[in-house]
Design an enzyme around this catalytic site. Structure first.
Site, PDB file in Angstrom:
ATOM      1  N   SER A   1       4.499  -0.725  -4.556  1.00  0.00           N
ATOM      2  CA  SER A   1       3.503  -1.006  -3.536  1.00  0.00           C
ATOM      3  C   SER A   1       3.928  -2.259  -2.785  1.00  0.00           C
ATOM      4  CB  SER A   1       2.153  -1.225  -4.209  1.00  0.00           C
ATOM      5  OG  SER A   1       1.188  -1.539  -3.238  1.00  0.00           O
TER       6      SER A   1
ATOM      7  N   HIS B   1       3.078  -9.317   5.709  1.00  0.00           N
ATOM      8  CA  HIS B   1       2.392  -9.996   6.812  1.00  0.00           C
ATOM      9  C   HIS B   1       3.404 -10.934   7.459  1.00  0.00           C
ATOM     10  CE1 HIS B   1      -1.554  -8.512   5.626  1.00  0.00           C
ATOM     11  NE2 HIS B   1      -1.260  -8.810   4.373  1.00  0.00           N
TER      12      HIS B   1
ATOM     13  N   HIS C   1       2.591  -1.552   5.358  1.00  0.00           N
ATOM     14  CA  HIS C   1       2.242  -1.220   3.977  1.00  0.00           C
ATOM     15  C   HIS C   1       3.008   0.034   3.577  1.00  0.00           C
ATOM     16  CE1 HIS C   1      -0.431   1.606   1.595  1.00  0.00           C
ATOM     17  NE2 HIS C   1      -0.211   0.645   0.727  1.00  0.00           N
TER      18      HIS C   1
ATOM     19  N   ASN D   1       3.636   2.525  -0.140  1.00  0.00           N
ATOM     20  CA  ASN D   1       3.334   2.705  -1.554  1.00  0.00           C
ATOM     21  C   ASN D   1       3.734   4.118  -1.940  1.00  0.00           C
ATOM     22  OD1 ASN D   1       0.461   3.997  -3.017  1.00  0.00           O
ATOM     23  ND2 ASN D   1       1.777   2.632  -4.169  1.00  0.00           N
ATOM     24  N   THR D   2       4.440   4.257  -3.053  1.00  0.00           N
ATOM     25  CA  THR D   2       4.621   5.599  -3.628  1.00  0.00           C
ATOM     26  C   THR D   2       4.441   5.493  -5.129  1.00  0.00           C
ATOM     27  OG1 THR D   2       7.037   5.278  -3.630  1.00  0.00           O
ATOM     28  CG2 THR D   2       6.136   6.598  -1.838  1.00  0.00           C
TER      29      THR D   2
ATOM     30  N   HIS E   1       6.366   6.718  13.719  1.00  0.00           N
ATOM     31  CA  HIS E   1       5.926   8.108  13.543  1.00  0.00           C
ATOM     32  C   HIS E   1       7.122   9.073  13.531  1.00  0.00           C
ATOM     33  CE1 HIS E   1       1.751   7.192  13.516  1.00  0.00           C
ATOM     34  NE2 HIS E   1       1.664   6.838  14.784  1.00  0.00           N
TER      35      HIS E   1
ATOM     36  N   HIS F   1     -17.230   1.036   9.673  1.00  0.00           N
ATOM     37  CA  HIS F   1     -18.199   0.029  10.129  1.00  0.00           C
ATOM     38  C   HIS F   1     -17.724  -0.674  11.402  1.00  0.00           C
ATOM     39  CE1 HIS F   1     -15.281  -2.108   7.714  1.00  0.00           C
ATOM     40  NE2 HIS F   1     -15.680  -3.253   8.230  1.00  0.00           N
TER      41      HIS F   1
ATOM     42  N   GLY G   1      -8.252  -2.357 -14.950  1.00  0.00           N
ATOM     43  CA  GLY G   1      -7.818  -3.606 -15.574  1.00  0.00           C
ATOM     44  C   GLY G   1      -6.423  -4.023 -15.162  1.00  0.00           C
TER      45      GLY G   1
END
Lengths: 305, 305
Positions: free
Chosen positions: A118, A122, A132, A134-135, A175, A205, A288
């Site tokens: 992951s 920035h 970002h 992640n696999t 893309h 939101h 955890g």
């Protein structure tokens, strides 16, 4: 279409162990390759006045998980990469009762094994998009050794880009790279996983997307493990090639205080997404996981003026 | 013990309307009084070199909620108050199916009415604690007019203080003020609501409290509405008196860049709590509340270095 067609029987126990080891080994190698590529960018930024001081290098920190397994955080606080975290982890244990309900296959067995990489970057320069990737490979129960009801296994992951300002060139390059990657592995993968990404990285939101998207896939278990793994590897390789290319092309672009302010506000939205909605963050905190590793994704500075 | 003893029958419809109006009117008046007190502090800070520029004043912004009701945000970006938001709102509508399960009484009727005041202050001076205060009156269904099953009503709220560094004096003053307030209204209120606050404002993934606590209460419906309302009013008055006292006593304390850095990191924890755990934030976002008003609690600047 690769990855479908050959339907394997349930994997043998040692076969599942081989798959786990193979996947975990890949994630570690990918981590090394990405860290090398990022450190090279960090050194090369020295050619520009805006990036002062010595080049950053990754610091590595190992952590153990009480319930089983552990991981390695690699973090670089540099001049071009303001803050980038690359985590690998391989953990196992049992899902909590509350979390089991949300995981396919976990109703029969709470045992899980998960390995993955992951990454969140920035950047100092507001004209260089945040990113970002992640696999992961996840095995629930015994992975289905004893039949359908005894568990499941799958791959998941993706990559998405967050420019601070409209950047059509970055968007189309990102893309296009993942379109090519997806089209090599499965018909319809690109359309499906691009849409999933757009749907997922959205802040309801705010009524706005987190960034320009990319791809997002989960529960990938086509019946051909080798094909699904090959796709997951290719997602990693594609990221490894395209992000440095996009970042390098913007390295020389100067920025103003106003650009930097806009970047910090955009980063606030990133924080909102990660803490309100991100499944990886929730998964990590609820199982955890290592808080420092999970929240390495937080931007170094953010503003809500 | 006030607030118990007189058990009222189910309130008449116009009686419930009177209570709603009375509560909403109080929250508005309290807002005005607090804004006045904060603007006075903001002006008085001009006596110290550290606070440059003109004193801030509250800007007020009205918003309407599509489903029903609305609110007023008051925000001040000043020299002593780096960012403070004071919101009042009176909204009504129906809970979503998902949210109903979590609300007592909402299984029978999804209708709700809610009025309250909510305040978060982030201070320029790292030696002045951040603070949060919120009180509310909530009616579900018809508030119980037709008997137990037709709804409920209750008060909730509290106040808690977040010093950036250990500050025993601030902690003891804040706790003492609310102890006196609670003891006037109900035996055991202070112990119960202080513990609830400590339990609530805790970041499990960090193993640390958000601040030094204060009080937190919810579902307060003792059977004596006037007593519960009087307590809620007193919580507001107590806050109105004690926070400015604590803030003023620290106004002259100079700070270093290191103090400011520590403050921004502590504010990052505040962000984590609000987005990961805060019920008001969740309630607001899940009931289609005003995003700008809800996220006014976010600090102006935060760091995750």
């Amino acid at each position: 279409m690769l990855g479908l067609g050959k339907k394997l029987g349930p994997p043998q126990e040692n076969e599942m162990e081989r798959r786990k080891e193979t996947a975990a080994f890949w994630f570690r190698n990918l981590r090394d390759d990405i860290c090398d590529a990022f450190e090279k960018l960090e050194r090369d930024a020295g050619g520009y006045d805006m990036y002062t001081g010595e080049p950053g290098t990754f610091e590595r920190k190992h952590w153990d998980r009480e319930q089983g397994g552990g991981g390695e955080m690699s973090i670089m606080r540099g001049r071009f990469f303001e803050k980038v975290g690359v985590n690998i982890s391989t953990v196992h244990g049992e899902f909590s009762d509350k979390f089991r309900k949300e995981i396919p296959g976990a109703d029969k067995s709470p045992a899980f094994w998960a390995s993955g990489i992951s990454l969140v970057a920035h950047m100092s320069n507001p004209h260089v998009p945040a990113v970002h990737m992640n696999t992961r490979f996840i095995v629930v129960g015994d992975g289905g050794l004893e039949g359908e009801d005894s568990g499941r296994f799958w791959f998941g992951g993706g990559a998405d880009l967050t420019p601070m300002f409209e950047d059509k060139d970055a968007a189309s390059r990102f893309h296009e790279a993942f379109r090519i990657c997806c089209d090599k592995h499965g018909e319809g993968y690109y359309e499906k996983y691009k849409k999933w990404c757009d749907d997922y990285f959205f802040l309801p939101h705010r009524g706005e997307p987190r960034g320009i998207g990319g791809i997002f896939y989960d529960y990938l278990s086509s019946g051909d493990w080798e094909a699904d793994f090959a796709y997951t590897q290719d997602v990693g390789r594609t990221f490894h090639d395209i992000y440095p290319e996009i970042a390098r092309a913007r390295m020389d672009k100067p920025w103003t205080d106003e650009d930097r302010e806009a970047q910090k506000i955009k980063r606030g939205r990133y924080v909102e997404f990660n803490l309100l909605f991100d499944r990886g963050t929730k998964f990590g905190l609820m199982t955890g996981g290592n808080t420092e590793a999970i929240l390495m994704s937080m931007p170094p500075e953010a503003k809500w003026p």
